[in-house]
Design an enzyme around this catalytic site. Sequence first.
Site, PDB file in Angstrom:
ATOM      1  N   THR A  80      -2.015  50.041 -60.946  1.00  0.00           N
ATOM      2  CA  THR A  80      -3.045  50.577 -62.136  1.00  0.00           C
ATOM      3  C   THR A  80      -1.758  51.578 -62.871  1.00  0.00           C
ATOM      4  O   THR A  80      -1.172  52.358 -62.271  1.00  0.00           O
ATOM      5  CB  THR A  80      -4.230  51.533 -61.783  1.00  0.00           C
TER       6      THR A  80
ATOM      7  N   ARG B  33     -17.405  43.564 -61.341  1.00  0.00           N
ATOM      8  CA  ARG B  33     -17.064  44.892 -60.925  1.00  0.00           C
ATOM      9  C   ARG B  33     -15.923  45.468 -61.845  1.00  0.00           C
ATOM     10  O   ARG B  33     -15.054  45.154 -62.273  1.00  0.00           O
ATOM     11  CB  ARG B  33     -16.254  44.831 -59.445  1.00  0.00           C
TER      12      ARG B  33
END
Length: 308
Positions: A173, A201
Site C-alpha cells: 500500500t 471488501r
Amino acid sequence: MSASWSLVIHGGAGRITRDVLTTEQDAGARAGLDAALKAGAAVLAGGGEALDAVEAAVRVLEDDPHFNAGRGACFTREGTNELDAAIMDGRDRRAGSVAGVTRTRHPVSLARAVMTASPHVLLAGAGADRFAIEQGLEQVDPAWFHTDERRRQLDELLSRGADAFDSDMKYGTVGAVACDMQGHVAAATSTGGVTGKRWGRIGDSPLIGAGTYADDRACAVSCTGSGEVFIRVGVGHEIAARRRFTGDSIQQAADAVLAEVRDLGGTGGTIVAAPDGSIAWSMTTAGMYRGRATSGGEHRVAIYADEG
Ligand code: ASP
C-alpha cells in the site's frame, strides 16, 4: 510563509525482512521510493502545495509494480484488481476517496476529482468507475494492473483453502504526507487492499479518519497494515486527536496509536507530517518501505525497521 517543507512517503508495511526480499525487490523498491520522493519534493521545493506533492508522489508509486497500488495491486479472490484511494487537504479538511475501482490508472487522482468535482467524499464500485470516465481520467485495460508476483501470491493463498485470509500477504500500500512552505499539510493513500479479498471488501486506506487523515490543526497521516483493525481504531483521526488534545509530539501520538492497534491484534505502520514541519514514521512490523525528504537537505529511503 517559511521556506521550509517536508515530505514522508510509505510503500507498505509487513513481514519485510532481508531474507524475504530478493536483491532485485530491495533495489527496485528503493528506486521506486526515491523517484516518488523526488516527484513530491520537486513540487514542494518549487513552492507548490502539499496536496499536489502527495498526489505527485503517490502517482509515481501507483505506476511502480513493486507496490500494491495501481500497477502491481494485489488480486481479489476472483483474480481481479479493485483499487482504493484517498486524499485529504489539511487546510479545510476537504477529502475525496474511491473504493473498488477497476480501470483508472491513477486512483489517487480519481479521489482528488471526487473531492474537487463532486459534492461527495467517497464513491465506490461501478459508480466510481463511471465518474472517472465522466471526469476524463485516464482509463486502462484491467490487465495493466496485473503482475506475475501478485498472481503467485493469490495462487498461494487459494492453495491454503477456501477460508484462507492472510492480511500479511501483500505489502505495498502506498501513501504520502507533506507540509508545504505555507504550513499546510495533506495526506494521500492508494492500495489494492489485501490478497484474496472478496464480497466488495474495503480496507482502511480510502476511509477518511482511518487510513488517511489531514488537519492543519494537528497533522497529516497515511497508514498501512491490518486494515480491519486500523478502521476500528480510527488511526488517522486518533493520531491527529492525540496531537491536538494531549501534549504528544506526532512521534509519541503515532507510537501510542499503533500500540493500540497491536493490542487489538493488528500490525502495520504510519507516516505523519505536522504544520510545524516535523515528520515521523512508526511501525510495529519488521519493515516498512518508506522515505523522507525535507528542505533541510534530508533525502533518504529505508525498508527494514532497524534502518531507523
Ligand atoms: N491497509 C491496507 C488494507 O487493509 C493494506 C495494507 O496496507 O497493506 O487495505
